[in-house]
Design a protein around this motif. Structure first.
Motif, mmCIF file in Angstrom:
data_model
loop_
_atom_site.group_PDB
_atom_site.id
_atom_site.type_symbol
_atom_site.label_atom_id
_atom_site.label_comp_id
_atom_site.label_asym_id
_atom_site.label_seq_id
_atom_site.Cartn_x
_atom_site.Cartn_y
_atom_site.Cartn_z
ATOM 1 N N HIS A 26 -42.564 -51.177 -28.819
ATOM 2 C CA HIS A 26 -41.974 -49.862 -29.057
ATOM 3 C C HIS A 26 -43.085 -48.810 -28.968
ATOM 4 C CE1 HIS A 26 -37.898 -51.179 -30.418
ATOM 5 N NE2 HIS A 26 -38.568 -52.319 -30.543
ATOM 6 N N ALA A 27 -43.201 -48.207 -27.797
ATOM 7 C CA ALA A 27 -44.271 -47.233 -27.566
ATOM 8 C C ALA A 27 -43.952 -45.880 -28.186
ATOM 9 C CB ALA A 27 -44.515 -47.075 -26.066
ATOM 10 N N LEU A 28 -42.677 -45.487 -28.166
ATOM 11 C CA LEU A 28 -42.233 -44.218 -28.748
ATOM 12 C C LEU A 28 -40.972 -44.465 -29.548
ATOM 13 C CD1 LEU A 28 -42.574 -41.855 -25.630
ATOM 14 C CD2 LEU A 28 -44.213 -42.080 -27.518
ATOM 15 N N ALA A 37 -41.682 -21.597 -23.428
ATOM 16 C CA ALA A 37 -42.403 -20.942 -22.340
ATOM 17 C C ALA A 37 -43.568 -20.144 -22.903
ATOM 18 C CB ALA A 37 -41.460 -20.036 -21.560
ATOM 19 N N GLY A 38 -44.738 -20.325 -22.295
ATOM 20 C CA GLY A 38 -45.924 -19.598 -22.714
ATOM 21 C C GLY A 38 -46.720 -20.252 -23.822
ATOM 22 N N GLU A 39 -46.258 -21.390 -24.347
ATOM 23 C CA GLU A 39 -47.002 -22.078 -25.408
ATOM 24 C C GLU A 39 -48.150 -22.903 -24.835
ATOM 25 O OE1 GLU A 39 -45.347 -23.419 -29.486
ATOM 26 O OE2 GLU A 39 -43.973 -24.215 -27.966
ATOM 27 N N TYR A 40 -49.128 -23.158 -25.700
ATOM 28 C CA TYR A 40 -50.235 -24.065 -25.398
ATOM 29 C C TYR A 40 -50.251 -25.104 -26.520
ATOM 30 C CZ TYR A 40 -55.069 -25.463 -24.168
ATOM 31 O OH TYR A 40 -56.196 -26.159 -23.799
ATOM 32 N N VAL A 41 -49.885 -26.339 -26.179
ATOM 33 C CA VAL A 41 -49.703 -27.406 -27.164
ATOM 34 C C VAL A 41 -50.665 -28.546 -26.856
ATOM 35 C CG1 VAL A 41 -48.074 -29.124 -28.065
ATOM 36 C CG2 VAL A 41 -47.274 -26.815 -27.496
ATOM 37 N N SER A 42 -51.293 -29.073 -27.883
ATOM 38 C CA SER A 42 -52.097 -30.289 -27.726
ATOM 39 C C SER A 42 -51.414 -31.438 -28.453
ATOM 40 C CB SER A 42 -53.515 -30.090 -28.274
ATOM 41 O OG SER A 42 -53.495 -29.940 -29.682
ATOM 42 N N ILE A 43 -51.543 -32.636 -27.890
ATOM 43 C CA ILE A 43 -51.041 -33.862 -28.499
ATOM 44 C C ILE A 43 -52.228 -34.785 -28.694
ATOM 45 C CG2 ILE A 43 -49.489 -35.830 -28.275
ATOM 46 C CD1 ILE A 43 -47.797 -34.165 -26.368
ATOM 47 N N SER A 44 -52.497 -35.150 -29.939
ATOM 48 C CA SER A 44 -53.651 -35.991 -30.225
ATOM 49 C C SER A 44 -53.257 -37.129 -31.151
ATOM 50 C CB SER A 44 -54.783 -35.165 -30.847
ATOM 51 O OG SER A 44 -54.355 -34.526 -32.039
ATOM 52 N N CYS A 49 -51.400 -44.794 -29.549
ATOM 53 C CA CYS A 49 -50.372 -44.177 -30.403
ATOM 54 C C CYS A 49 -49.150 -43.724 -29.614
ATOM 55 C CB CYS A 49 -50.958 -42.998 -31.178
ATOM 56 S SG CYS A 49 -51.362 -41.561 -30.163
ATOM 57 N N GLY A 50 -49.245 -43.704 -28.274
ATOM 58 C CA GLY A 50 -48.096 -43.319 -27.457
ATOM 59 C C GLY A 50 -48.213 -41.973 -26.785
ATOM 60 N N LYS A 51 -49.327 -41.288 -26.957
ATOM 61 C CA LYS A 51 -49.426 -39.926 -26.423
ATOM 62 C C LYS A 51 -49.422 -39.893 -24.891
ATOM 63 C CE LYS A 51 -54.450 -39.697 -27.231
ATOM 64 N NZ LYS A 51 -54.609 -41.048 -27.815
ATOM 65 N N SER A 52 -50.086 -40.840 -24.236
ATOM 66 C CA SER A 52 -50.065 -40.865 -22.767
ATOM 67 C C SER A 52 -48.700 -41.293 -22.242
ATOM 68 C CB SER A 52 -51.154 -41.794 -22.235
ATOM 69 O OG SER A 52 -52.437 -41.236 -22.470
#
Length: 261
Positions: A26-28, A37-44, A49-52
């Motif tokens: 279960h990856a996710l 629109a216009g957001e800048y989001v990071s996933i860490s 952990c499943g981020k890629s």
């Protein structure tokens, strides 16, 4: 790029399960996420952990097992691969850790490449748009060079230009500084900041907390789920305690005294 007041990304109860040799991974699990629109989001988050996997689904390189996904107004999880490919080409710009430039194509030919899959664009228009994209990343002076003639930082700038050339709704960056030294990594992060300030919507996966802090909103993942920062810190602390118990010493490199028996 689309900068209207709307969700570019909408995920509802998304899951991803990999089946191999009768084993379920279960990856996710239960992912709910919107990016405007216009957001800048990071996933860490930690490795595995499943981020890629999540970024691959966002970029229509993979499909969820269950759940709903809307990309810039398109419901995409049930579309055929060819339909998804068309939407991906129009709506998504990719920035990869390994640059993924084609070695026997020049810089401008690499940047033109996404436009060759679109109908209604002439060769002259492709060249003009590629040159404009290279100018945005300060690489127009290298348009006739080959990737092997560029530094790592320059190659990543060309990769960013290629991601921009199709005027996508969102830029997806997968560890964009992973193959760069700290100086070139910071330069790429500053470039992404400039693009965001100009209206780009960006979603970036990174393992480096320094670079995650460049984003205006930070998302944390652990064991395939999105968690808040406090939960992430608590889970990391528990993991460190578990590793210390296995090693019989603290993680600072010092060894605990053995308990007399």
């Amino acid at each position: 790029m689309n900068t209207t007041d709307q969700h570019i990304i909408e995920l509802e109860d998304l899951s991803k399960v990999f089946f191999t040799d009768e084993v379920e991974t279960h990856a996710l699990s239960g992912i709910h996420l919107t990016i405007d629109a216009g957001e800048y989001v990071s996933i860490s988050g930690p490795s595995g952990c499943g981020k890629s996997t999540l970024l691959s689904i966002l970029g229509l390189l993979d499909s969820p097992t269950t759940g709903r996904y809307r990309l810039n107004g398109h419901g995409v999880e049930q579309l055929s691969q060819s339909e998804q490919a068309g939407i991906r080409n129009r709506e998504v710009g990719f920035i990869f850790q390994a640059f993924n430039l084609i070695g026997d194509l020049t810089v401008i030919e690499n940047v033109e490449l996404p436009l060759t899959y679109r109908t209604g664009i002439t060769a002259r228009q492709r060249r003009e748009r590629a040159l404009a994209s290279l100018e945005r990343v300060d690489m127009a002076h290298r348009l006739n060079h080959y990737p092997s003639q560029l530094s790592g930082g320059q190659q990543q700038r060309v990769a960013v230009a290629r991601a921009l050339v199709g005027e996508p709704a969102i830029l997806l960056a997968d560890e964009p500084t992973g193959n760069l030294d700290s100086r070139n990594g910071e330069q790429v992060m500053l470039l992404l900041n400039e693009l965001h300030a100009a209206g780009a919507t960006i979603c970036m996966v990174t393992h480096d907390p320094r670079y995650a802090s460049f984003a205006e909103r930070q998302i944390y993942m652990y064991d395939g789920q999105i968690v808040d920062e406090d939960t992430m810190n608590r889970l990391r602390a528990k993991e460190e305690e578990r590793i210390q118990a296995l090693l019989g010493r603290p993680l600072d490199g010092t060894r605990r005294e053995a308990t007399p028996t």
